[in-house]
Design a protein around this motif. Structure first.
Motif, PDB file in Angstrom:
ATOM      1  N   ARG A 122     -36.691  63.587  91.786  1.00  0.00           N
ATOM      2  CA  ARG A 122     -35.847  64.524  91.046  1.00  0.00           C
ATOM      3  C   ARG A 122     -36.577  65.849  90.877  1.00  0.00           C
ATOM      4  O   ARG A 122     -36.193  66.690  90.081  1.00  0.00           O
ATOM      5  N   GLN A 150     -34.394  62.916 108.779  1.00  0.00           N
ATOM      6  CA  GLN A 150     -33.011  62.910 108.312  1.00  0.00           C
ATOM      7  C   GLN A 150     -32.312  61.557 108.414  1.00  0.00           C
ATOM      8  O   GLN A 150     -31.682  61.135 107.447  1.00  0.00           O
ATOM      9  N   LEU A 193     -38.061  62.231  99.448  1.00  0.00           N
ATOM     10  CA  LEU A 193     -36.891  63.117  99.410  1.00  0.00           C
ATOM     11  C   LEU A 193     -35.656  62.377  98.883  1.00  0.00           C
ATOM     12  O   LEU A 193     -34.832  62.953  98.176  1.00  0.00           O
ATOM     13  N   GLN A 200     -33.842  59.453 105.598  1.00  0.00           N
ATOM     14  CA  GLN A 200     -33.418  59.844 104.258  1.00  0.00           C
ATOM     15  C   GLN A 200     -31.986  59.358 103.992  1.00  0.00           C
ATOM     16  O   GLN A 200     -31.691  58.815 102.930  1.00  0.00           O
ATOM     17  N   ARG A 248     -37.944  69.571  91.256  1.00  0.00           N
ATOM     18  CA  ARG A 248     -37.167  70.787  91.531  1.00  0.00           C
ATOM     19  C   ARG A 248     -37.450  71.333  92.928  1.00  0.00           C
ATOM     20  O   ARG A 248     -36.614  72.024  93.500  1.00  0.00           O
ATOM     21  N   GLU A 265     -36.945  69.994 101.678  1.00  0.00           N
ATOM     22  CA  GLU A 265     -35.900  69.627 102.648  1.00  0.00           C
ATOM     23  C   GLU A 265     -35.677  70.756 103.651  1.00  0.00           C
ATOM     24  O   GLU A 265     -35.518  70.521 104.845  1.00  0.00           O
ATOM     25  N   ALA A 266     -35.681  71.990 103.156  1.00  0.00           N
ATOM     26  CA  ALA A 266     -35.473  73.139 104.041  1.00  0.00           C
ATOM     27  C   ALA A 266     -36.615  73.248 105.055  1.00  0.00           C
ATOM     28  O   ALA A 266     -36.382  73.455 106.249  1.00  0.00           O
ATOM     29  N   ARG A 292     -37.629  69.795  95.612  1.00  0.00           N
ATOM     30  CA  ARG A 292     -37.070  68.993  96.693  1.00  0.00           C
ATOM     31  C   ARG A 292     -36.252  69.807  97.698  1.00  0.00           C
ATOM     32  O   ARG A 292     -36.466  69.669  98.912  1.00  0.00           O
ATOM     33  N   PRO A 293     -35.329  70.673  97.258  1.00  0.00           N
ATOM     34  CA  PRO A 293     -34.551  71.430  98.263  1.00  0.00           C
ATOM     35  C   PRO A 293     -35.444  72.276  99.169  1.00  0.00           C
ATOM     36  O   PRO A 293     -35.144  72.424 100.358  1.00  0.00           O
ATOM     37  N   LEU A 294     -36.530  72.799  98.610  1.00  0.00           N
ATOM     38  CA  LEU A 294     -37.436  73.611  99.428  1.00  0.00           C
ATOM     39  C   LEU A 294     -38.101  72.754 100.498  1.00  0.00           C
ATOM     40  O   LEU A 294     -38.210  73.152 101.661  1.00  0.00           O
TER      41      LEU A 294
END
Lengths: 348, 235
Positions: free
Chosen positions: B48, B117, B44, B120, B50, B56-57, B52-54
């Motif tokens: 790079r 968290q 995480l 990261q 795409r 993370e969520a 990644r945000p998913l």
């Protein structure tokens, strides 16, 4: 492909693009000069393999480092040393462990033993005067000490090529002049080619065999150290005849300073036009940093009278002296208010 | 040791097994979770990609969802009638639901954000120049991770370990949903306090609650003290 670093590359970023098509000889020191933001550091990073976004072709030492066939050879396989502007020491290790980090990985290199023989650990520590720093943590070092450790760590890894990225710029002015001899000795000890990036021409002049000038992401000129000269400077080839108590006698004149060079040694004398303060027919013993014997040459195509120093034509119009227009062939003595001694011109 | 019936006879006729079970569960969860969270957090921190945000969520979901919701879905997932639960039964002959193993897995999901968290954040804070320097000195990616990233992230590692341990100690809803209340198997302190209060055994609730309070305070204090010391070592 073996004795040259061949670069045909492009790197595009918002507001900046680097496009270089050039071959750099893999021997001696190549200086890269240019204003801030001209792409000097980006060029070094591409050579080191630290820019995954770069496209094109890079090869050196009979290996392809980047290209359509091999893709991008990672930095850790290239055996290219990099001395960063801000030293980039490992803050959680003391100086000795920082140094050994490079040493330990020298043997573990992919191409095995034979090519990996670099300078000895003790020789590196000795050359860079690191003995007394070995137990210290990087946080307790001065800027100059940090750069010496960074240089030492780089040499420990036995690189085939050393990239110096403004190694003196993060250091205060006084330590800068102390560091230059360390840089020179380190490169001599390593015995490998180096590419030295700086925006300070004076810094580069001290150790450049050839020069690339960069501007706006392009190489705009390549040549000898004359590219590093300040505006209005002239280079004169000179040879030492004798170093005596009152100075150094040269084939082209005399310097008040005792140069640390043996008789017969060749070098270049850099003089700025405005440092040539006086021209006279026969006045000897003028209080000056040095004197040069010159001869009035036939006038140039534009009718300007020229001077000649040891068969080098000099675009230096004779200043009004006792005689208004000296006749061609007449001998003159130029008094120098200042000068700089540079290493001899590189063979290429 | 969690299932050791010998622990059930205590000093004041207190059943110590919930205490041991809680410690066992929390320690095991913290260690296993760290092993899982280190690579995930590194990915995480550096990718790079795409998606990644998913990812993370998804990682942060256990922070938001009520433990009962999380527990409900885990219960479904672990059930011997569905894929994972059935595979586990075939493999080991035991069910994941209402078992210690199931509880460990559920706790790992529940405490995942508390491990990922801090890691990261710590990984992202490791400056790039030393990593690039290590690469030019001949260190490959795993070598750099081991010799530069992990030592410079010590505090993040410690925080992740302690937070996931502490968070598992304080777990209640998920345990109740997935593990039930089986002595020596799934009856941890929080459940035991709950049933003590339900049966109006306030003395027992007091002993366990105050014990947990003091223990948690001591552990967290020790961590903050160590953290402080670690910081001084670096500079």
């Amino acid at each position: 492909m073996c004795s040259e670093l061949i670069l045909e590359l492009a790197l595009r970023r918002p507001g900046f693009d680097l496009a270089v098509d050039h071959a750099i000889a893999l021997r001696g020191v190549t200086a890269v000069s240019g204003p801030s933001g001209s792409g000097k550091t980006s060029l070094l990073r591409v050579i080191a393999g630290l820019e995954p976004g770069a496209t094109g072709h890079v090869s050196a030492f009979c290996e392809e480092w980047q290209g359509p066939k091999v893709g991008l050879m990672p930095a850790w396989r290239r055996r290219v040393g990099y001395v960063f502007q801000e030293a980039a020491l490992f803050d959680h290790m003391n100086v000795a462990r920082n140094l050994d980090y490079g040493l330990e990985r020298r043997r573990a290199g992919p191409s095995g033993g034979a090519g990996q023989r670099g300078p000895e650990r003790d020789a590196i520590i000795d050359t860079l005067r690191l003995e007394r720093l070995l137990d210290r943590m990087p946080g307790r070092l001065s800027g100059g000490e940090r750069q010496r450790v960074a240089l030492g760590r780089c040499l420990m890894s036995a690189p085939r090529l050393i990239l110096l990225d403004e190694p003196l710029s993060a250091v205060d002015h006084a330590s800068r002049s102390e560091l230059i001899p360390y840089l020179q000795r380190s490169l001599a000890l390593a015995g490998v080619p180096a590419i030295h990036v700086s925006h300070s021409r004076a810094e580069l002049r001290k150790m450049a065999d050839r020069v690339l000038r960069m501007d706006a992401g392009r190489i705009t000129a390549s040549g000898g150290s004359e590219l590093l000269l300040p505006e209005g400077a002239i280079l004169l080839d000179a040879r030492v005849l004798e170093v005596g108590p009152e100075g150094t006698r040269l084939d082209i004149g005399h310097l008040g300073q005792r140069l640390d060079l043996p008789p017969g040694a060749e070098f270049q004398l850099m003089v700025r036009r405005d440092q040539v303060v006086r021209i006279s027919g026969s006045e000897a013993g003028v209080a000056a940093a040095g004197r040069i014997e010159a001869r009035v040459a036939p006038p140039g195509p534009d009718g300007m009278p020229l001077l000649e120093v040891a068969r080098q034509a000099l675009a230096l119009p004779p200043v009004a002296g006792p005689q208004e227009t000296p006749a061609p062939g007449e001998a003159l003595t130029l008094a120098l208010a200042g000068y700089e001694v540079l290493p001899p011109r590189a063979a290429d | 040791m969690g299932s050791d019936p010998a622990n059930s006879a205590g000093g004041w006729a207190i059943d110590w097994s919930p205490v041991w079970l809680t410690l066992h569960l929390s320690a095991l969860t913290a260690v296993l979770l760290l092993a899982l969270a280190v690579p995930l957090a590194w990915w995480l921190a550096t990718t790079r990609a795409r998606i990644r945000p998913l990812i993370e969520a998804v990682t942060a979901l256990p922070l938001v969802l009520p433990p009962t919701v999380l527990g409900f879905y885990l219960l479904i997932l672990f059930s011997p009638d569905t894929g994972l639960g059935a595979a586990w039964v075939r493999l080991t002959g035991e069910t994941l639901t209402f078992s210690f193993t199931g509880l460990v897995l559920a706790s790992m999901v529940y405490s995942l954000p508390f491990a990922v968290q801090p890691l990261q954040t710590a990984f992202e804070a490791v400056p790039r120049p030393p990593l690039e320097a290590a690469a030019t000195l001949g260190a490959g990616p795993f070598d750099r991770f081991r010799t530069i990233v992990l030592p410079q992230s010590r505090r993040g590692l410690l925080t992740a370990l302690v937070l996931s341990f502490a968070h598992t100690v304080g777990e209640f809803g998920v345990v109740l949903m997935v593990g039930g209340n089986i002595p020596g198997q799934t009856r941890v302190i929080s459940i035991e306090v709950y049933s003590a209060v339900e049966t109006l055994d306030y003395e027992r609730a007091h002993v366990l609650s105050s014990g947990l309070l003091v223990f948690s305070f001591l552990v967290l204090s020790a961590v903050y003290v160590l953290n402080r010391r670690g910081r001084r070592d670096v500079f």
